[in-house]
Design an enzyme around this catalytic site. Structure first.
Site, PDB file in Angstrom:
ATOM      1  N   TYR A 127       0.812  -1.211   0.000  1.00  0.00           N
ATOM      2  CA  TYR A 127       0.000   0.000   0.000  1.00  0.00           C
ATOM      3  C   TYR A 127       0.847   1.264   0.000  1.00  0.00           C
ATOM      4  O   TYR A 127       0.377   2.338  -0.370  1.00  0.00           O
ATOM      5  CB  TYR A 127      -0.938   0.025   1.202  1.00  0.00           C
ATOM      6  CG  TYR A 127      -2.076  -0.973   1.146  1.00  0.00           C
ATOM      7  CD1 TYR A 127      -2.340  -1.731   0.009  1.00  0.00           C
ATOM      8  CD2 TYR A 127      -2.893  -1.170   2.247  1.00  0.00           C
ATOM      9  CE1 TYR A 127      -3.375  -2.639  -0.036  1.00  0.00           C
ATOM     10  CE2 TYR A 127      -3.947  -2.081   2.216  1.00  0.00           C
ATOM     11  CZ  TYR A 127      -4.180  -2.812   1.076  1.00  0.00           C
ATOM     12  OH  TYR A 127      -5.213  -3.715   1.038  1.00  0.00           O
ATOM     13  N   LYS A 180       3.492 -15.384   3.082  1.00  0.00           N
ATOM     14  CA  LYS A 180       3.509 -16.159   1.839  1.00  0.00           C
ATOM     15  C   LYS A 180       4.963 -16.486   1.515  1.00  0.00           C
ATOM     16  O   LYS A 180       5.496 -16.193   0.450  1.00  0.00           O
ATOM     17  CB  LYS A 180       2.844 -15.360   0.707  1.00  0.00           C
ATOM     18  CG  LYS A 180       2.560 -16.180  -0.565  1.00  0.00           C
ATOM     19  CD  LYS A 180       1.594 -17.309  -0.363  1.00  0.00           C
ATOM     20  CE  LYS A 180       1.286 -17.997  -1.691  1.00  0.00           C
ATOM     21  NZ  LYS A 180       0.483 -19.229  -1.508  1.00  0.00           N
ATOM     22  N   ASP A 188      -2.922 -18.266   2.206  1.00  0.00           N
ATOM     23  CA  ASP A 188      -4.055 -18.973   1.623  1.00  0.00           C
ATOM     24  C   ASP A 188      -4.589 -20.042   2.572  1.00  0.00           C
ATOM     25  O   ASP A 188      -5.802 -20.231   2.706  1.00  0.00           O
ATOM     26  CB  ASP A 188      -3.695 -19.572   0.264  1.00  0.00           C
ATOM     27  CG  ASP A 188      -2.313 -20.203   0.219  1.00  0.00           C
ATOM     28  OD1 ASP A 188      -1.577 -20.138   1.226  1.00  0.00           O
ATOM     29  OD2 ASP A 188      -1.955 -20.755  -0.839  1.00  0.00           O
ATOM     30  N   ASP A 239      -5.477  -6.729   5.813  1.00  0.00           N
ATOM     31  CA  ASP A 239      -6.685  -6.075   5.316  1.00  0.00           C
ATOM     32  C   ASP A 239      -7.714  -7.128   4.914  1.00  0.00           C
ATOM     33  O   ASP A 239      -8.900  -7.055   5.274  1.00  0.00           O
ATOM     34  CB  ASP A 239      -6.315  -5.183   4.128  1.00  0.00           C
ATOM     35  CG  ASP A 239      -7.432  -4.243   3.715  1.00  0.00           C
ATOM     36  OD1 ASP A 239      -8.499  -4.242   4.360  1.00  0.00           O
ATOM     37  OD2 ASP A 239      -7.240  -3.516   2.732  1.00  0.00           O
TER      38      ASP A 239
END
Length: 369
Positions: free
Chosen positions: A139, A190, A222, A246
């Protein structure tokens, strides 16, 4: 010199002014507060051409706490990278105030267990905290477009990762204080694909020995998304980076049956003012109709009292009042959808649909009881 706490209130857009007005009523019932109302988001774009002015940022930095409603709406939607967007105001506020830690507790009210899209037995006992890094990652990285090619850069430093990880470990300790359970932090990344995630996992693992009383496990994002809906009650504290946090915190919100029930606190350095806001958006489709759910904002006020003003007893009073009113059957439309026609079980109050004002009055009455 006045000792009355100063709260900058940022109503924002959509239903923001309605829920912030209700929150001010709640605060006034608990004591003396000074309110400094300012513009943020789309309202600020309309008035000043920017989503966050320097004057508003300085006022927020000087306040004792900041209470935000919601920002955004289709009026300001654009794909023009040069056009101001309401969300830039929120991101700028977090960055400008140094708010690097976002805390989002997820504890379904007992009265709303049936409102969750998951089976009651699956969410029973859920009481987790999402700790999201707030000022780094994709972001805030470099972004741009060259013809039909675009890029968004994700960067993290070891120092940024360490401070949010320590926030999570310390939060886990506090949550377990006085209980016989072992606190646990689940770090989400990840690391099988992303270099930033590999650094994330290395740093979190390296500081874990400083918190030998706190268990640590790692999940790929995931897998974490799946586990949140298959075994939510098994989580204690989840810590993750900005983008993943988020997404996962909004997913967690639906365990409660409505985004209208989830509060949040954004915190920075010790002694700096925090920013407190409901997780839900501005809901422009219901703005001005008097039916917005104020409960996430009330619970955000409770977080303000707990983390910003060291008034945990008042925070607990608000949380207990919310539970009591919901147990009594009152529901705003987002909580009542699809349930009011069902006959109540024996000894369970019938559910009654109410608007923002009626729900606010009921919470104030519960606090005064």
């Amino acid at each position: 010199m006045s000792t009355t706490p100063c709260i900058v209130v940022l109503p924002g857009d959509g239903i923001g002014p309605e829920i912030i007005a209700a929150a001010q009523q709640l605060l006034q019932s608990l004591g003396e507060f000074e309110f400094d109302e300012r513009l943020l988001g789309g309202a600020s774009i309309d008035a000043h051409g920017t989503a966050l002015t320097d004057e508003v940022l300085e006022a927020c930095r000087a306040a004792d706490a900041v209470l935000l409603g919601a920002v955004g709406g289709p009026k300001w939607d654009t794909t023009d990278p040069a056009a101001p967007r309401p969300e830039q105001g929120l991101l700028g506020l977090r960055k400008g105030m140094g708010l690097y830690a976002n805390l989002r507790p997820v504890r379904p009210s007992p009265a709303l267990v049936g409102a969750s899209p998951l089976r009651e037995e699956r969410i029973a006992g859920t009481d987790l905290l999402v700790v999201r890094e707030l000022t780094g990652g994709i972001y805030f990285g470099d972004s741009g477009r060259d013809g039909d090619v675009a890029h968004d850069t994700c960067e993290y430093s070891a120092a940024e990762i360490e401070r949010i990880a320590r926030t999570a470990f310390e939060a886990a300790r506090r949550r377990a204080d006085g209980s016989d359970r072992k606190p646990r932090v689940t770090s989400v990344d990840k690391a099988n694909v992303l270099e930033t995630s590999r650094l994330w996992r290395e740093v979190v693992t390296a500081i874990a020995p400083d918190y030998a009383d706190v268990a640590l496990d790692h999940l790929l994002v995931d897998n974490a998304a799946m586990q949140l809906v298959s075994r939510p009650a098994d989580f204690d504290v989840i810590v993750t980076e900005n983008l993943f946090g988020d997404i996962l915190s909004d997913e967690s919100a639906m365990l409660t049956g409505s985004l209208g029930m989830l509060p949040s606190a954004s915190l920075g350095a010790e002694g700096a003012p925090g920013l407190f806001e409901p997780v839900h958006g501005s809901a422009p489709d219901i703005a001005g109709k008097g039916i917005a759910n104020p409960l996430a904002t009330f619970l955000s006020v409770a977080m303000m009292l707990r983390h910003g003003f060291d008034r945990p007893d008042d925070a607990e009073r608000i949380e207990a009042a919310v539970d009591a009113v919901l147990e009594g059957g009152l529901r705003t439309p987002d909580l009542a959808a699809g349930t009011l026609a069902e006959p109540p079980m024996p000894d369970v109050p019938a559910e009654v649909e109410v608007g923002t004002a009626e729900m606010t009055d009921a919470i104030l009455a519960a606090l005064a009881a």
